[in-house]
Design a protein around this motif. Structure first.
Motif, PDB file in Angstrom:
ATOM      1  N   ALA A  61      85.326 -32.578 -12.754  1.00  0.00           N
ATOM      2  CA  ALA A  61      85.607 -31.795 -11.357  1.00  0.00           C
ATOM      3  C   ALA A  61      85.020 -32.741 -10.281  1.00  0.00           C
ATOM      4  O   ALA A  61      83.883 -33.091 -10.482  1.00  0.00           O
ATOM      5  CB  ALA A  61      85.042 -30.489 -11.392  1.00  0.00           C
TER       6      ALA A  61
ATOM      7  N   GLN B  34      90.613 -32.368 -10.155  1.00  0.00           N
ATOM      8  CA  GLN B  34      90.218 -32.482 -11.466  1.00  0.00           C
ATOM      9  C   GLN B  34      90.561 -33.625 -12.036  1.00  0.00           C
ATOM     10  O   GLN B  34      91.423 -33.937 -12.754  1.00  0.00           O
ATOM     11  CB  GLN B  34      90.942 -31.358 -12.378  1.00  0.00           C
ATOM     12  CG  GLN B  34      90.504 -29.859 -12.317  1.00  0.00           C
ATOM     13  CD  GLN B  34      89.078 -29.761 -12.682  1.00  0.00           C
ATOM     14  OE1 GLN B  34      88.551 -30.482 -13.410  1.00  0.00           O
ATOM     15  NE2 GLN B  34      88.570 -28.497 -12.280  1.00  0.00           N
TER      16      GLN B  34
ATOM     17  N   ILE C 131      85.604 -27.262  -5.429  1.00  0.00           N
ATOM     18  CA  ILE C 131      86.482 -28.318  -6.453  1.00  0.00           C
ATOM     19  C   ILE C 131      87.745 -28.683  -5.918  1.00  0.00           C
ATOM     20  O   ILE C 131      88.693 -28.016  -5.835  1.00  0.00           O
ATOM     21  CB  ILE C 131      86.737 -27.921  -7.891  1.00  0.00           C
ATOM     22  CG1 ILE C 131      85.165 -27.501  -8.538  1.00  0.00           C
ATOM     23  CG2 ILE C 131      87.425 -29.047  -8.842  1.00  0.00           C
ATOM     24  CD1 ILE C 131      85.128 -26.961  -9.893  1.00  0.00           C
TER      25      ILE C 131
ATOM     26  N   THR D  87      92.428 -41.579  -9.872  1.00  0.00           N
ATOM     27  CA  THR D  87      91.142 -40.950  -9.819  1.00  0.00           C
ATOM     28  C   THR D  87      90.096 -42.241  -9.444  1.00  0.00           C
ATOM     29  O   THR D  87      89.077 -41.732  -9.006  1.00  0.00           O
ATOM     30  CB  THR D  87      90.769 -40.036 -10.802  1.00  0.00           C
ATOM     31  OG1 THR D  87      90.755 -40.980 -12.241  1.00  0.00           O
ATOM     32  CG2 THR D  87      91.366 -38.785 -10.813  1.00  0.00           C
TER      33      THR D  87
END
Length: 295
Positions: free
Chosen positions: A265, A260, A257, A232
């Protein structure tokens, strides 16, 4: 008595002196002309050595076919109840193709440096030396567009389907933002590193770790916690997940979204903002280097 004859003066009409005034230089016109000429030179090189384009299309196609076949017997529900691995993988291969092409953007500039052609450009009476950067960016964007179009068509043939026209437009925007940012970083490396050996080493060291530390090959839920955090933080994930969501959902929106992350989110609009920030940071980072090189 003699008469004196005075010669008559000829009628001479004095013409006003015509002063030649050179037209004001058209900066925008010269910039366009220089950029087009340098871009045309890059495409002539590609025409003489088309192996770069061919390899850039064949390699991701092989990945798409082989990885799709390798994981076709993956456990049911790993990628969603109605999603096969080919559909899941398509977005990752599309993004990685554009990323790889943009990462190689600095190689032509580096070879020009080593062969002395860049020095000739720097001493030429150019309107702006930034036309060198613009030409490289246009060339890489066009190359990436050809390669990703081939991947999108092949993935559709293999069952991934087609997004709607608006979805294709958003996918093009996502890839454009990614390519611009990575191209800027690659050009900065081409001016900063001493030679092409070092640049190729950076490309090799960067390519695969960024691929495997993203959501291109596996979902976040399949990764250990520490790798989820790394994925991420990886800019590629912010291009892969929106494209994957657009492929798999016809009712997408900017507030949808798409990922996650461990801290919350991420929406489609948020992913676009991350890529835009990446572009701004990349070009602000290379600005001092370009000014120092072009001075």
């Amino acid at each position: 008595m003699s008469s004196t004859i005075t010669p008559s003066k000829p009628n001479v009409t004095l013409q006003p002196e015509v002063v030649q005034v050179s037209p004001e230089p058209n900066f925008f016109g010269e910039l366009v002309q220089e950029t087009l000429a340098l871009t045309r030179r890059l495409f002539i090189q590609l025409q003489r050595r088309p192996s770069t384009l061919i390899a850039g299309v064949i390699q991701p196609l092989i990945w798409l076919i082989l990885f799709g076949a390798l994981f076709q017997n993956a456990p049911q529900g790993l990628f969603g109840n109605t999603v096969n691995y080919g559909q899941f993988l398509a977005a990752g291969v599309i993004v990685f193709t554009a990323f790889s092409g943009a990462l190689n953007a600095g190689l032509p500039v580096m070879f020009d440096r080593e062969f002395g052609f860049l020095n000739r450009l720097l001493v030429a009476p150019l309107a702006t030396r930034y036309s060198i950067v613009f030409a490289s960016a246009i060339f890489i964007v066009t190359l990436s567009a050809i390669q990703t179009a081939a991947i999108i068509a092949t993935s559709a043939f293999l069952g991934a389907g087609w997004p709607d026209p608006l979805g294709l437009a958003v996918i093009s925007l996502i890839l454009l933002l990614l390519v611009f940012g990575v191209t800027g970083l690659s050009l900065g490396l081409a001016f900063a590193l001493p030679g092409h050996i070092e640049l190729i080493a950076v490309i090799f060291v960067t390519n695969l770790p960024l691929l495997f530390a993203s959501t291109a090959l596996a979902p976040l839920s399949f990764m250990p916690k520490w790798l989820q955090v790394v994925a991420t933080l990886n800019p590629l994930s912010y291009a892969i997940e929106p494209i994957r969501y657009i492929y798999l959902h016809s009712n997408w929106a900017l507030n949808s979204i798409v990922m996650q992350a461990p801290w919350g989110a991420v929406t489609l609009g948020g992913a676009l903002l991350v890529l835009l920030v990446l572009d701004v940071v990349a070009f602000l980072t290379i600005q001092p280097l370009l000014r120092r090189t072009f001075a």
